[in-house]
Motif scaffolding. Sequence first.
Motif: not given
Length: 350
Positions: A220, A311, A313-314
Motif C-alpha cells: 500500500d 491507496y 487496500r490491505w
Amino acid sequence: MHRHPSKPFRHVIITGGAGFIGSQISARLMKEKTRVTILTRNASAPRAAALAKEGGKVVACDFSDADRVPSPDTLDPADALFHFAADVSVSSPTLRAANVDGTSRVLALADALAIPYVVYASSIEAQGLGSEPEIPLREDMACRPVSDYGQSKVLAEDLVTEWGSLSGHRALVLRIGNIYGPGSAWFLHPSLLALLGATPIRTIWAKLRHRLFQPLFIDDLIEGLCRAVDRRLVGTYNITGEEQVTIEGYLAKLASLAQLTDRVQLMHEPATSLSRSHPIAPDFAYVLMGSQERCHRAYDNSKLRAEIGPYARWPLSRGLAATLQWYDTSGRLPALLAALRRQPGAMTCM
C-alpha cells in the motif's frame, strides 16, 4: 480532486534504493520501464545485487560522508531524485551526518544534475505523537518529535521544502508511517516472542496496551507513493495506514492468526521477578516513547487521499497473515516459527 497522471519518468535516481522500502520502489519503477540508478552504501548487498540483475544501475554511495558521494559527472541526468537513504536509529551520534548533512548533499547533487523534482522520504516521527483530543494529527500541525531521529527528519524536511521553493524546483515530502510486510519483521518479531513468553511485556503492558498506531502494508505504501509521484504532487503529506489499532488490538489479531489467543490474556497477569530483570524489546521501547497522555501515533491522511484516492487496500489481519506466510515459506525467523509450531494448534493458518 484527483489529478491526471503525468508523463512517465525516463530516468530516476534513488538514494537508499536497495533498502526495504527503496528496493520496492526501484523494482516497481523498473517494471514500468523507467531507468533507475540506485545509490546505496553496500552495492554488493543481496537486494542491490538482485536489482542490478533486473537492470538497475547500482552505485556505491554514502551521503553521510562527503568523500563517498559520487561526482555528478559519473551520473546521467535524471527526471527525478527519490531520497530514501537514512539512519533510522532512534538515537545515534551519526543521525545528523546521515539525515541532515546527507540530505543537504543530496539536494546539491540534484542541483548539479539539474534535476527538477525531489521526493523525500520523511517519517511520522517528524510530526511526533498526539493525545486523544489531538489525533489524528494533520500535516499543518506543529511538529513535536520525541526522538533524535524525529528531530533530524524535521531539519531535513526544512531543507527539502526550502529547496522546493526555489525557481525550477519541485519537492514532495512524504511522512511515512509504520511500515510492515514481507521482508520486515518490525514489531512482528517481538510481538510473537511476547506471545510465546520469550520476551518480557507484562512489566510494561499497562502503559503499552492502549497506545494507538496505524500500520501500513508495504504494498500500500508503494501504491500510494507511486500515485503521488505520477501526479507530481508537491508539499508535505502523511502516508499512513487507514486502521488505527491499539497495541493490544494488534497482538490480538496476531494471536488469532497464530492460534495463540489465550496468550493475550496472560499479559494482564502480574510480572514475575524474572521478567523484570530482562530488557524491553527495542520495538516496544519505541512505542513507549512520549508521555502517557501524548502517546498515540495516529495521523490524518485525508490530504493525500483527496489527491490520489484510496491507496490502502490491505486490512491489518490480511497483511499480517501475508507477512507470516512469507516468513514461513522463505525460511526466515526459523527458530521462532519452529517454537510457534510446537504450541498446540499454533500456526494452523499456514
